[in-house]
Design a protein around this motif. Structure first.
Motif, PDB file in Angstrom:
ATOM      1  N   ASP A 168       0.844  -1.295  -0.046  1.00 58.48           N
ATOM      2  CA  ASP A 168      -0.150   0.076   0.171  1.00 58.48           C
ATOM      3  C   ASP A 168       0.830   1.268   0.092  1.00 58.48           C
ATOM      4  N   GLU A 169       1.812   1.163   0.628  1.00 60.26           N
ATOM      5  CA  GLU A 169       2.763   2.428   0.556  1.00 60.26           C
ATOM      6  C   GLU A 169       3.386   2.599  -0.829  1.00 60.26           C
ATOM      7  N   VAL A 170       3.943   1.529  -1.595  1.00 58.63           N
ATOM      8  CA  VAL A 170       4.238   1.948  -2.972  1.00 58.63           C
ATOM      9  C   VAL A 170       3.234   2.353  -3.778  1.00 58.63           C
ATOM     10  N   GLY A 171       1.803   1.985  -3.385  1.00 57.99           N
ATOM     11  CA  GLY A 171       0.685   2.605  -4.309  1.00 57.99           C
ATOM     12  C   GLY A 171       0.535   3.932  -3.628  1.00 57.99           C
ATOM     13  N   ARG A 172       0.710   4.461  -2.624  1.00 57.27           N
ATOM     14  CA  ARG A 172       0.406   5.523  -2.044  1.00 57.27           C
ATOM     15  C   ARG A 172       1.461   6.915  -2.638  1.00 57.27           C
ATOM     16  N   VAL A 173       2.863   6.197  -2.836  1.00 60.90           N
ATOM     17  CA  VAL A 173       3.729   6.873  -3.488  1.00 60.90           C
ATOM     18  C   VAL A 173       3.647   7.456  -4.967  1.00 60.90           C
ATOM     19  N   ILE A 174       3.214   6.210  -5.456  1.00 62.44           N
ATOM     20  CA  ILE A 174       2.743   6.349  -7.112  1.00 62.44           C
ATOM     21  C   ILE A 174       1.652   7.267  -7.298  1.00 62.44           C
ATOM     22  N   GLY A 175       0.351   7.285  -6.127  1.00 66.27           N
ATOM     23  CA  GLY A 175      -0.596   8.421  -6.377  1.00 66.27           C
ATOM     24  C   GLY A 175       0.030   9.713  -6.126  1.00 66.27           C
ATOM     25  N   VAL A 176       0.975   9.977  -5.146  1.00 70.89           N
ATOM     26  CA  VAL A 176       1.460  11.249  -4.803  1.00 70.89           C
ATOM     27  C   VAL A 176       2.090  11.854  -5.704  1.00 70.89           C
ATOM     28  N   GLU A 177       3.186  10.956  -6.535  1.00 68.84           N
ATOM     29  CA  GLU A 177       3.979  11.472  -7.635  1.00 68.84           C
ATOM     30  C   GLU A 177       3.720  11.502  -8.862  1.00 68.84           C
ATOM     31  N   ILE A 232       2.877   8.708 -11.004  1.00 70.20           N
ATOM     32  CA  ILE A 232       3.499   7.868 -11.651  1.00 70.20           C
ATOM     33  C   ILE A 232       2.656   6.891 -12.453  1.00 70.20           C
ATOM     34  N   ASP A 233       2.425   7.053 -13.912  1.00 76.48           N
ATOM     35  CA  ASP A 233       1.512   6.334 -14.676  1.00 76.48           C
ATOM     36  C   ASP A 233       2.213   5.058 -14.981  1.00 76.48           C
ATOM     37  N   CYS A 234       1.909   4.054 -13.996  1.00 75.59           N
ATOM     38  CA  CYS A 234       2.585   2.758 -14.221  1.00 75.59           C
ATOM     39  C   CYS A 234       1.448   1.469 -13.856  1.00 75.59           C
ATOM     40  N   HIS A 235       0.383   1.610 -14.410  1.00 73.24           N
ATOM     41  CA  HIS A 235      -0.624   0.610 -14.574  1.00 73.24           C
ATOM     42  C   HIS A 235      -0.700   0.012 -13.177  1.00 73.24           C
ATOM     43  N   CYS A 270      -1.003  -7.854  -3.155  1.00 72.73           N
ATOM     44  CA  CYS A 270      -0.154  -8.047  -4.151  1.00 72.73           C
ATOM     45  C   CYS A 270      -1.040  -6.887  -5.367  1.00 72.73           C
ATOM     46  N   ALA A 271       0.006  -6.197  -5.900  1.00 75.51           N
ATOM     47  CA  ALA A 271      -0.475  -5.468  -7.021  1.00 75.51           C
ATOM     48  C   ALA A 271       0.358  -5.477  -8.119  1.00 75.51           C
ATOM     49  N   VAL A 272      -0.306  -5.413  -9.397  1.00 78.82           N
ATOM     50  CA  VAL A 272       0.213  -5.432 -10.656  1.00 78.82           C
ATOM     51  C   VAL A 272       0.756  -4.367 -11.098  1.00 78.82           C
ATOM     52  N   VAL A 273       2.167  -4.057 -11.736  1.00 77.76           N
ATOM     53  CA  VAL A 273       2.555  -2.637 -12.132  1.00 77.76           C
ATOM     54  C   VAL A 273       3.452  -2.979 -13.564  1.00 77.76           C
ATOM     55  N   GLN A 274       3.541  -1.902 -14.052  1.00 78.15           N
ATOM     56  CA  GLN A 274       4.424  -1.998 -15.269  1.00 78.15           C
ATOM     57  C   GLN A 274       5.787  -1.507 -14.929  1.00 78.15           C
ATOM     58  N   PRO A 275       6.845  -2.412 -14.435  1.00 78.28           N
ATOM     59  CA  PRO A 275       7.908  -2.015 -13.653  1.00 78.28           C
ATOM     60  C   PRO A 275       8.827  -1.094 -14.188  1.00 78.28           C
ATOM     61  N   ALA A 276       8.857  -0.942 -15.546  1.00 76.42           N
ATOM     62  CA  ALA A 276       9.974   0.106 -15.918  1.00 76.42           C
ATOM     63  C   ALA A 276       9.304   1.646 -15.811  1.00 76.42           C
ATOM     64  N   ARG A 277       7.977   1.553 -16.051  1.00 79.67           N
ATOM     65  CA  ARG A 277       7.188   2.925 -15.875  1.00 79.67           C
ATOM     66  C   ARG A 277       7.355   3.486 -14.296  1.00 79.67           C
ATOM     67  N   LEU A 278       7.405   2.483 -13.454  1.00 79.55           N
ATOM     68  CA  LEU A 278       7.521   2.602 -11.911  1.00 79.55           C
ATOM     69  C   LEU A 278       9.022   3.450 -11.695  1.00 79.55           C
ATOM     70  N   VAL A 279      10.106   2.559 -12.121  1.00 79.41           N
ATOM     71  CA  VAL A 279      11.410   2.938 -11.968  1.00 79.41           C
ATOM     72  C   VAL A 279      11.787   4.033 -12.589  1.00 79.41           C
ATOM     73  N   ARG A 280      11.319   4.342 -13.818  1.00 73.81           N
ATOM     74  CA  ARG A 280      11.600   5.655 -14.316  1.00 73.81           C
ATOM     75  C   ARG A 280      10.901   6.816 -13.697  1.00 73.81           C
ATOM     76  N   GLY A 281       9.621   6.530 -13.382  1.00 76.37           N
ATOM     77  CA  GLY A 281       8.998   7.709 -12.800  1.00 76.37           C
ATOM     78  C   GLY A 281       9.543   8.025 -11.410  1.00 76.37           C
ATOM     79  N   LEU A 282       9.913   6.913 -10.706  1.00 73.24           N
ATOM     80  CA  LEU A 282      10.714   7.248  -9.416  1.00 73.24           C
ATOM     81  C   LEU A 282      11.958   8.072  -9.408  1.00 73.24           C
ATOM     82  N   ALA A 283      12.598   7.831 -10.573  1.00 75.64           N
ATOM     83  CA  ALA A 283      14.021   8.526 -10.863  1.00 75.64           C
ATOM     84  C   ALA A 283      13.631   9.999 -11.168  1.00 75.64           C
TER      85      ALA A 283
END
Length: 459
Positions: free
Chosen positions: A118-127, A129-132, A187-200
């Motif tokens: 859930d923390e990963v999902g929270r940061v994705i929302g705050v930042e 990050i379009d990672c499906h 468990c959540a599904v994610v497009q992992p490269a979109r996540l890491v590139r958005g996190l960068a």
């Protein structure tokens, strides 16, 4: 390559994986380190572990000078190649953690990993990050009596897993021969490269500097040495996972074992009506040789597994990312799972990459003076790396928190044995896994060798 890209003469990073090819970035490398630098924290590796560490450090103390050093580009390693499971899985089973650290420690670690999803999902929302990201849970199927016995054992009291009968399991994942299974919501599904590139990009917005095309050649105390200069730091973080063996002194720390994947072209609605995965649940089964899959946001099947041979000397040759024999075996496994796949289904991309495997299969995070580390996730690092990053941020800042008291903190795995014993042992272990699965498929019964395998894997 076409020469139309601004990094002409370098590799085309879109070839790394389907995920990188569809990351939404042009993947132009950031500037390399321009010379010697003094910082507060130097992080080696711009994958999930390094970037999560930078993210939480910068959030906690914006005054920190943080530099991330990356041999290629952010996400080049496992972070841009993995199966896209952000799960609460750990490298050891819960029972294995409890045997080493006690039941209270195992429970605390499991709760932290579940909260991490859930923390990963929270940061994705705050930042933004379009990672499906879709939290649809995960289903592990049982397709033989031996697998069903393992499902029942896995879903014991306190496991947090829901035992499914054949109908319930098939309703989530309509594979062939399903006898039952287990399900977890964590468990959540994610497009992992979109996540890491958005996190960068997110860490750069917080003032962190990422130097790409900057390989680290050695890690003397308080420094990271590169061909472009030396970065001196109060704390140096090793976040290199499956590439750790390339560092001086790292060859016996983590062994790189490859996991290979492919993705189909988008599949028709008629297939999904039978295959299910309507909530984009991730899926696997209880065989010994790990397989994994997900339904992508554009209705492809992304599927992969382990089983690639170990390379003598812990080297990581690019050719190992696409071993045709292993990929053929994975395709056969997918067809066996889903025999209703269209006969003309086309595989659009194949790829692979190394996982970091400790000798005792125990992931760890820690700090020893000016040196900090995290890794050894054994392929379950999308979620665990976030927990590691938060924990490292607390350790580096000298904070004593619930995270820094978790049982994986400060764990030191034994070093792998030297070659050729390492190659002989790993090769024998991989062969045993294959023979166990073949025997169970023929007989339907749990093989006597399963207990031996469990000991080898630290279960």
């Amino acid at each position: 390559m076409s020469g139309s890209h601004p990094w002409e003469g370098l590799m085309d990073y879109r070839d790394v994986s389907f995920w990188m090819a569809t990351s939404g970035d042009d993947l132009t490398p950031r500037p390399a380190l321009p010379g010697d630098r003094d910082v507060d924290v130097a992080i080696v590796g711009a994958g999930y572990t390094g970037l999560w560490t930078a993210y939480y450090l910068a959030a906690a103390d914006p005054s920190l000078r943080i530099a991330v050093l990356e041999k290629d580009i952010a996400g080049y390693g496992a972070s841009g190649r993995n199966g896209g499971w952000c799960s609460s899985l750990f490298s050891l089973t819960p029972a294995g953690v409890a045997r080493r650290h006690g039941q209270d420690g195992a429970d605390a670690l499991q709760r932290a990993l579940e909260a991490t999803v859930d923390e990963v999902g929270r940061v994705i929302g705050v930042e933004g990050i379009d990672c499906h990201w879709t939290k649809g849970g995960s289903v592990t199927l049982a397709r033989t009596p031996a697998q069903l016995a393992r499902a029942r054992a896995a879903a014991g009291p306190g496991s947090g897993l829901q035992l499914l009968d054949a109908g319930e399991a098939s309703a989530r994942c309509g594979a062939s021969g399903v006898l039952g299974g287990v399900w977890t919501p964590h468990c959540a599904v994610v497009q992992p490269a979109r996540l890491v590139r958005g996190l960068a990009r997110a860490v750069e917005r917080r003032g962190v500097t990422i130097y790409e095309r900057t390989p680290v050649t050695s890690l003397p105390p308080g420094a990271a040495v590169t061909p472009h200069g030396r970065v001196r730091a109060d704390v140096v973080v090793r976040a290199t996972e499956g590439y750790t063996a390339a560092l001086p002194g790292g060859r016996r720390a983590l062994v790189p074992l490859h996991s290979l994947m492919f993705v189909t072209e988008p599949l028709p609605a008629s297939f999904w009506a039978r295959a299910g995965l309507a909530g984009r649940e991730t899926f696997t089964d209880f065989r010994h040789m790990v397989i994994y899959g997900q339904r992508t946001a554009d209705d492809r099947l992304a599927f992969g597994g382990r089983g690639a041979p170990y390379r003598f000397g812990s080297t990581v040759p690019p050719a190992f990312d696409r071993d045709p024999r292993v990929l053929a075996a994975h395709r056969a496994a997918l067809v066996d799972l889903f025999p209703t796949l269209p006969d003309d289904v086309r595989i659009s991309h194949v790829w692979g990459g190394p996982m970091g495997i400790p000798a005792d299969w125990h992931a760890s995070v820690g700090r020893d003076g000016a040196f900090a580390w995290a890794g050894g996730y054994v392929g379950d690092g999308v979620g665990a790396s976030n927990l590691a990053g938060r924990t490292l941020a607390d350790l580096i800042r000298g904070e004593s928190t619930d995270l820094t008291r978790l049982p994986w903190v400060g764990h030191r795995s034994p070093r792998w044995v030297p070659e050729p014993l390492r190659w002989l042992g790993i090769t024998a272990g991989l062969g045993l896994i294959g023979r166990l699965d073949a025997a169970e498929a023929r007989s339907g019964r749990t093989s006597r060798g399963a207990a031996i395998l469990g000991r080898l894997l630290g279960e």
